[in-house]
Design a protein around this motif. Structure first.
Motif, PDB file in Angstrom:
ATOM      1  N   THR A 103      38.690  13.431 -43.857  1.00 14.36           N
ATOM      2  CA  THR A 103      39.011  12.440 -44.883  1.00 14.36           C
ATOM      3  C   THR A 103      40.214  12.896 -45.703  1.00 14.36           C
TER       4      THR A 103
ATOM      5  N   SER B 295      38.392   9.139 -54.855  1.00 13.34           N
ATOM      6  CA  SER B 295      37.822   8.378 -53.750  1.00 13.34           C
ATOM      7  C   SER B 295      38.112   9.118 -52.450  1.00 13.34           C
TER       8      SER B 295
ATOM      9  N   THR C 287      39.065   8.481 -48.275  1.00  9.38           N
ATOM     10  CA  THR C 287      39.501   7.562 -47.237  1.00  9.38           C
ATOM     11  C   THR C 287      39.390   8.274 -45.900  1.00  9.38           C
TER      12      THR C 287
ATOM     13  N   MET D  72      49.957   3.997 -49.510  1.00  8.49           N
ATOM     14  CA  MET D  72      48.850   3.932 -50.473  1.00  8.49           C
ATOM     15  C   MET D  72      49.312   4.328 -51.872  1.00  8.49           C
TER      16      MET D  72
END
Length: 121
Positions: free
Chosen positions: A21, A36, A38, A55
């Motif tokens: 991730t 967070s 991703t 992003m």
């Protein structure tokens, strides 16, 4: 500022392209305001730096990284910190405090990805 960390779980991954991730940290005034994760969408040459850049990532932290990825990040004015290890959030906090420096550890051979980030200088 948005900071991404290539991770295996919550630890900095040894090789950028093969991480599980990307932990994304939103920061303001040198404080983490949001976090967070991703999933890595897949290791394809040239894809991940643009994926993260799109992003809004301004800094990438990883253990090791190939030269091609570093060049793409540099061309997009995204700061690259390599040679990091340990807990992702602690690395971001160290970066925000001005205490995390890149070792410049470029991975030259993907067949030895397990050695990336462990180069001695």
């Amino acid at each position: 500022m948005k900071i991404a960390v290539a991770c295996m779980g919550t630890e900095v991954a040894g090789h950028f392209g093969h991480c599980e991730t990307f932990r994304i940290y939103d920061t303001e005034n040198n404080v983490i305001t949001a976090e967070s994760a991703t999933p890595n969408p897949g290791h394809k040459p040239g894809f991940l730096p643009n994926f993260l850049g799109d992003m809004g990532v301004e800094v990438i932290i990883s253990g090791g990284m190939g030269g091609g990825a570093v060049e793409i990040f540099n061309s997009r004015n995204i700061e690259v910190i390599i040679g990091a290890q340990g807990d992702a959030r602690q690395n971001v906090e160290s970066y925000l405090a001005g205490n995390l420096q890149s070792t410049g550890s470029i991975c030259h051979n993907h067949e030895h990805a397990h050695e990336c980030g462990e180069h001695n200088h």
